[in-house]
Enzyme design. Structure first.
Site, PDB file in Angstrom:
ATOM      1  N   CYS A 333       0.829  -1.206   0.000  1.00 43.96           N
ATOM      2  CA  CYS A 333       0.000   0.000   0.000  1.00 43.96           C
ATOM      3  C   CYS A 333       0.871   1.267   0.000  1.00 43.96           C
ATOM      4  CB  CYS A 333      -0.965  -0.032   1.177  1.00 43.96           C
ATOM      5  SG  CYS A 333      -2.406   1.041   0.961  1.00 43.96           S
ATOM      6  N   HIS A 430      -3.658  -5.688   1.421  1.00 43.75           N
ATOM      7  CA  HIS A 430      -3.306  -6.013   2.796  1.00 43.75           C
ATOM      8  C   HIS A 430      -3.846  -7.405   3.135  1.00 43.75           C
ATOM      9  CE1 HIS A 430      -1.964  -1.986   4.041  1.00 43.75           C
ATOM     10  NE2 HIS A 430      -2.989  -1.495   3.366  1.00 43.75           N
TER      11      HIS A 430
END
Length: 485
Positions: A333, A430
């Site tokens: 991310c 994630h």
């Protein structure tokens, strides 16, 4: 009428989130339908919900304890700090804007209708709601317009149990002092107290417990010993990271730079549980270790600011040296965005509009756009043939030549990027390491073996926690207070 009880604390990090999770699982074992609720949370460790929003990860764990899917109603107000004085405001799962602390303090009372709406919806679905407070009700400077502690308790007429933390010392003053500074109306909402994190012979605190009861007029619902398996549950807060800076494992060394606005660091929990992994959270002022096999750069709530902090620590120089030694790098991310050639923010989403140079280890470019990606996804790691689950929670669009070497597939779409030499990879997903088969395959590329069934371990630990609170906390009395009995 919604039947509920609220656990408030004498301060942050007294163990409210964990004890609420244990109480929920214990009540479920008794045959009750239970839901977690936290009116207002402040955390960059968020979870994506099936209804397309985000809540604090602690409430997602509590939902798991309840045996239900996380929902945005479980945490209607989520504050995600972006600077020392400002935060993104999430209302019922969706971005409602960004506010400085002073402005939020003046406007927070306007959010109470959303809080009560979510609370009432949850109440229609279950037998009992166990509510978690935030910080401390003794913060009298924050009482006006409060929606997190006594402001909510009085508005929703929910009785309160006040919890102190004996491990940090001064627990008698914590609890007695809280009563001393609260108003008579707020004190009337408190129906009992509990003491958490006791170590040693509990009988040695009998006189202290009785003194608290005498001085406050509140009955004790228990003195709860330290729960030794707490480290097996996902980290609740960034405050927990220093304590987990050394995982205790041995073997593959994974170094994680601890940046100021680190977010969604639950990616670390499955790795910390592996005996074959030496997970090291590198605190500011420390160099990235020369013996690291992998540098893992996790999410950030303020990518551009954290990139500047990364350089200020000299970690950019350490990272380049790590790659020259043949070490590997994985960015997730915000960490993925930092590894690229540049990050542009033409709309000023993270601050002053402009473009900054990235670390340059991936041939990608990122543009911050005012669209937040929130989704749960199923995927595949083609190199090992393992399946995995993940979640996406980010602002920014990333393109560039290295995305042609995507190393994951999610919902049949290529995901991520790989450098030409294969040493650097990144992606937006994630939760990858929660999937046991993928984690085992990934660690095997470093010569490390995996021996952990992570998700099973979390549920086993929740069961053990439920047994722990059942033994040391007066749940029967709690249910009476909540109107369940």
């Amino acid at each position: 009428m919604t039947k509920a009880i609220m656990i408030q604390g004498t301060g942050s990090n007294v163990g409210k989130s964990m004890i609420v999770a244990g109480l929920i699982r214990a009540c479920v074992k008794r045959g009750l339908s239970v839901r977690p609720f936290k009116p207002q949370n402040m955390s960059n460790n968020a979870a994506v919900t099936e209804d397309g929003g985000e809540i604090g990860r602690a409430q997602a764990l509590q939902a798991r304890a309840a045996g239900v899917a996380p929902h945005t109603d479980m945490n209607p107000i989520l504050l995600k700090p972006q600077s020392s004085t400002g935060a993104q405001v999430i209302v019922q799962g969706q971005i409602a804007g960004t506010q400085e602390a002073a402005a939020f303090g003046k406007n927070k009372a306007a959010l109470m209708p959303s809080v009560l709406e979510s609370f009432q919806r949850l109440g229609s679905q279950c037998d009992l709601i166990i509510v978690e407070g935030a910080g401390s009700p003794a913060e009298t400077n924050l009482r006006a317009g409060d929606i997190a502690n006594m402001g909510f308790a009085t508005a929703a007429n929910v009785p309160v149990i006040l919890m102190g933390d004996i491990d940090r010392g001064g627990v008698i003053a914590q609890i007695v002092g809280t009563k001393a500074v609260m108003s008579a109306q707020d004190n009337a909402m408190v129906r009992g107290f509990a003491v958490n994190k006791f170590r040693g012979d509990r009988s040695l605190f009998d006189a202290g417990r009785d003194d608290i009861a005498r001085r406050t007029g509140w009955p004790s619902l228990g003195v709860i010993p330290w729960f030794d398996q707490a480290h097996r549950l996902p980290a609740e807060d960034v405050m927990d990271l220093p304590a987990r800076s050394q995982s205790g494992g041995a073997g593959c060394v994974i170094a994680v730079p601890r940046l100021p606005r680190i977010s969604n660091f639950d990616d670390l929990d499955p790795l910390a549980a592996e005996p074959g992994v030496d997970l090291r959270v590198i605190m500011p002022g420390q160099p990235l270790p020369a013996d690291a096999d992998l540098v893992l750069m996790v999410g950030s709530k303020a990518t551009i600011a954290d990139l500047a902090a990364f350089r200020a620590e000299g970690w950019d120089i350490d990272l380049a040296a790590h790659l020259r030694r043949g070490g590997r790098v994985l960015g997730l991310c915000g960490g993925y965005q930092m590894l690229g050639q540049c990050i542009s923010d033409p709309h000023g989403i993270e601050g002053t509009p402009g473009t900054v140079q990235g670390l340059g280890h991936l041939r990608i470019e990122t543009e911050m756009v005012p669209i937040k990606h929130l989704s749960l996804k199923e995927g595949l790691h083609p190199a090992s043939g393992t399946t995995l689950s993940g979640y996406e929670i980010h602002i920014g669009e990333t393109t560039g030549p290295d995305t042609d070497r995507a190393w994951l597939m999610f919902d049949s779409t290529p995901e991520g990027a790989t450098s030409k030499d294969g040493l650097v990879q990144g992606c937006y997903m994630h939760g990858l390491f929660n999937s046991d088969a993928f984690r085992a395959a990934y660690l095997a590329t470093f010569g490390a073996s995996s021996s952990v069934a992570f998700e099973v371990g979390v549920d086993d630990t929740l069961d053990a926690l439920a047994d722990h609170v059942e033994r040391y906390f007066d749940i029967d009395h709690m249910l009476v207070l909540a109107g369940q009995v």
